[in-house]
Motif scaffolding. Structure first.
Motif, PDB file in Angstrom:
ATOM      1  N   TYR A  34      42.321  38.930  56.320  1.00  0.00           N
ATOM      2  CA  TYR A  34      41.849  39.800  55.170  1.00  0.00           C
ATOM      3  C   TYR A  34      42.858  40.325  54.128  1.00  0.00           C
ATOM      4  O   TYR A  34      42.601  40.879  53.193  1.00  0.00           O
ATOM      5  CB  TYR A  34      41.264  41.177  55.762  1.00  0.00           C
ATOM      6  CG  TYR A  34      42.369  41.899  56.814  1.00  0.00           C
ATOM      7  CD1 TYR A  34      43.113  42.682  56.217  1.00  0.00           C
ATOM      8  CD2 TYR A  34      42.038  41.640  58.220  1.00  0.00           C
ATOM      9  CE1 TYR A  34      44.216  43.275  57.097  1.00  0.00           C
ATOM     10  CE2 TYR A  34      43.055  42.236  59.022  1.00  0.00           C
ATOM     11  CZ  TYR A  34      43.959  43.178  58.580  1.00  0.00           C
ATOM     12  OH  TYR A  34      44.843  43.600  59.438  1.00  0.00           O
ATOM     13  N   ASN A  57      46.407  39.072  51.927  1.00  0.00           N
ATOM     14  CA  ASN A  57      46.486  37.732  50.841  1.00  0.00           C
ATOM     15  C   ASN A  57      47.627  36.784  51.590  1.00  0.00           C
ATOM     16  O   ASN A  57      48.690  36.685  50.992  1.00  0.00           O
ATOM     17  CB  ASN A  57      47.128  38.485  49.602  1.00  0.00           C
ATOM     18  CG  ASN A  57      47.332  37.360  48.446  1.00  0.00           C
ATOM     19  OD1 ASN A  57      46.578  36.315  48.488  1.00  0.00           O
ATOM     20  ND2 ASN A  57      48.130  37.483  47.517  1.00  0.00           N
ATOM     21  N   THR A  99      49.392  33.531  52.673  1.00  0.00           N
ATOM     22  CA  THR A  99      49.824  32.406  52.293  1.00  0.00           C
ATOM     23  C   THR A  99      50.191  31.087  53.065  1.00  0.00           C
ATOM     24  O   THR A  99      50.688  31.562  54.146  1.00  0.00           O
ATOM     25  CB  THR A  99      50.977  32.334  50.944  1.00  0.00           C
ATOM     26  OG1 THR A  99      52.019  32.878  51.798  1.00  0.00           O
ATOM     27  CG2 THR A  99      50.669  33.346  49.966  1.00  0.00           C
ATOM     28  N   ARG A 103      37.504  33.312  57.054  1.00  0.00           N
ATOM     29  CA  ARG A 103      36.967  34.609  56.214  1.00  0.00           C
ATOM     30  C   ARG A 103      35.375  34.703  56.286  1.00  0.00           C
ATOM     31  O   ARG A 103      34.693  35.492  56.304  1.00  0.00           O
ATOM     32  CB  ARG A 103      37.668  34.465  54.899  1.00  0.00           C
ATOM     33  CG  ARG A 103      39.102  34.667  54.859  1.00  0.00           C
ATOM     34  CD  ARG A 103      39.663  34.608  53.568  1.00  0.00           C
ATOM     35  NE  ARG A 103      41.207  35.243  53.634  1.00  0.00           N
ATOM     36  CZ  ARG A 103      41.923  35.082  52.432  1.00  0.00           C
ATOM     37  NH1 ARG A 103      41.586  34.187  51.398  1.00  0.00           N
ATOM     38  NH2 ARG A 103      42.951  35.773  52.453  1.00  0.00           N
ATOM     39  N   TYR A 130      35.829  41.787  49.132  1.00  0.00           N
ATOM     40  CA  TYR A 130      37.064  42.393  49.255  1.00  0.00           C
ATOM     41  C   TYR A 130      37.638  42.773  50.749  1.00  0.00           C
ATOM     42  O   TYR A 130      38.867  42.540  51.307  1.00  0.00           O
ATOM     43  CB  TYR A 130      37.263  43.814  48.651  1.00  0.00           C
ATOM     44  CG  TYR A 130      36.867  43.759  46.964  1.00  0.00           C
ATOM     45  CD1 TYR A 130      37.736  42.971  46.349  1.00  0.00           C
ATOM     46  CD2 TYR A 130      35.835  44.205  46.408  1.00  0.00           C
ATOM     47  CE1 TYR A 130      37.574  42.619  45.083  1.00  0.00           C
ATOM     48  CE2 TYR A 130      35.797  44.327  45.158  1.00  0.00           C
ATOM     49  CZ  TYR A 130      36.669  43.307  44.292  1.00  0.00           C
ATOM     50  OH  TYR A 130      36.388  43.023  42.990  1.00  0.00           O
ATOM     51  N   GLY A 172      39.371  39.540  52.116  1.00  0.00           N
ATOM     52  CA  GLY A 172      40.551  39.080  51.433  1.00  0.00           C
ATOM     53  C   GLY A 172      40.335  38.303  50.135  1.00  0.00           C
ATOM     54  O   GLY A 172      41.149  37.586  49.837  1.00  0.00           O
ATOM     55  N   PHE A 173      39.112  38.270  49.722  1.00  0.00           N
ATOM     56  CA  PHE A 173      38.600  37.717  48.410  1.00  0.00           C
ATOM     57  C   PHE A 173      38.913  38.992  47.135  1.00  0.00           C
ATOM     58  O   PHE A 173      38.472  40.162  47.426  1.00  0.00           O
ATOM     59  CB  PHE A 173      37.611  37.135  48.149  1.00  0.00           C
ATOM     60  CG  PHE A 173      37.365  35.940  48.929  1.00  0.00           C
ATOM     61  CD1 PHE A 173      37.906  34.660  48.445  1.00  0.00           C
ATOM     62  CD2 PHE A 173      36.762  35.946  50.340  1.00  0.00           C
ATOM     63  CE1 PHE A 173      37.790  33.751  49.201  1.00  0.00           C
ATOM     64  CE2 PHE A 173      36.929  34.678  50.987  1.00  0.00           C
ATOM     65  CZ  PHE A 173      37.312  33.472  50.411  1.00  0.00           C
ATOM     66  N   ASN A 174      39.486  38.561  45.912  1.00  0.00           N
ATOM     67  CA  ASN A 174      39.722  39.501  45.046  1.00  0.00           C
ATOM     68  C   ASN A 174      38.537  39.278  43.913  1.00  0.00           C
ATOM     69  O   ASN A 174      38.400  39.984  43.143  1.00  0.00           O
ATOM     70  CB  ASN A 174      40.997  39.455  44.066  1.00  0.00           C
ATOM     71  CG  ASN A 174      41.997  39.631  45.417  1.00  0.00           C
ATOM     72  OD1 ASN A 174      41.950  40.823  46.222  1.00  0.00           O
ATOM     73  ND2 ASN A 174      43.237  39.221  45.270  1.00  0.00           N
TER      74      ASN A 174
END
Length: 246
Positions: free
Chosen positions: A155, A157, A159, A194, A214, A217-219
């Motif tokens: 959840y 951001n 990388t 996700r 949200y 983890g998606f904006n």
């Protein structure tokens, strides 16, 4: 060599939680012993002589430091990792002086504890090489650790570089391992994790689509829907409709 682990902590949730997590994610330990107080820890140590001990500092009857003193008097020298909620230098200093190999402050992620335990198991027995390190047939141990970290932090951001740093390899090498072991890239795997969690939220029929986006983890709701359709072959709304249609 049969490696024995002792988890000594007076908090049931922590003690049992660590034991279950370790059993679920690695086969390195042939026996996992549990102790809920310092006296029980000493009895387990003298009886079974565990190779690695995860030891809480503040426990009933006898503290972790008391346990370490008795271990030393008994002439035993297991690898000891202190797990403590006390962020005071004097505790760490005493523990290290008594032979502790590391000092972890609560709260600490189960995956971090697991990684440290496996590192010390490797030190005792050598790396597992071709053996599986986390009960998923054929999965490289490093990939297994990365998957655990992703599952716990999907959840955020995340990388590729962050995950690579966590498992102590380069981002390029981790990317190669993902493609070799899982047949997909890092982003594709993260999105799949996700989306699977999104499905759980959709089944609950409580959150709106943008709220779920949200949460996992998606904006951007549109991008989430696009990724969801790529993974599941349908949009979130279609998936949700299918769940509640006779």
């Amino acid at each position: 060599m049969d490696i024995k682990l002792l988890v000594a902590d007076d908090e049931d949730v922590i003690r049992n939680g660590i034991s279950k997590y370790v059993k679920l994610h690695t086969d390195r330990f042939d026996k996992i012993l549990l102790a809920e107080n310092g006296q029980e820890a000493i009895e387990q140590i003298l009886k079974y002589q565990p190779d690695i001990i995860l030891l809480d500092v503040q426990m009933p009857l006898k503290t972790g430091l008391d346990v370490m003193k008795e271990i030393k008097l008994a002439g035993l020298s297991p690898i000891i990792i202190i797990l403590s909620g006390y962020d005071e230098f004097k505790y760490a200093q005493q523990a290290l002086r008594l032979g502790a190999r590391d000092y972890l402050l609560k709260p600490v992620r189960s995956s971090d504890i697991l990684n440290m335990l496996v590192e010390f198991a490797d030190e005792l027995e050598g790396p597992m090489d071709s053996k599986e390190n986390n009960k998923e047939t054929g999965v490289n141990p490093i990939v297994g650790q990365a998957k655990v970290y992703i599952e716990e932090n999907y959840y955020l951001n995340l990388t590729l570089q962050q995950v690579a740093d966590k498992v102590s390899i380069s981002a390029g090498y981790l990317s190669t391992l993902f493609n070799q072991e899982l047949g997909c890239g890092f982003v594709d795997y993260l999105n799949e994790v996700r989306v699977n969690h999104a499905c759980t939220y959709l089944k609950q029929n409580y959150f709106k689509t943008y709220e779920i986006a949200y949460k996992i983890g998606f904006n951007d709701e549109k991008y989430f829907s696009k990724v969801f359709k790529k993974v599941k072959g349908m949009s979130p709304s279609e998936y949700k409709k299918g769940l509640y249609t006779d």
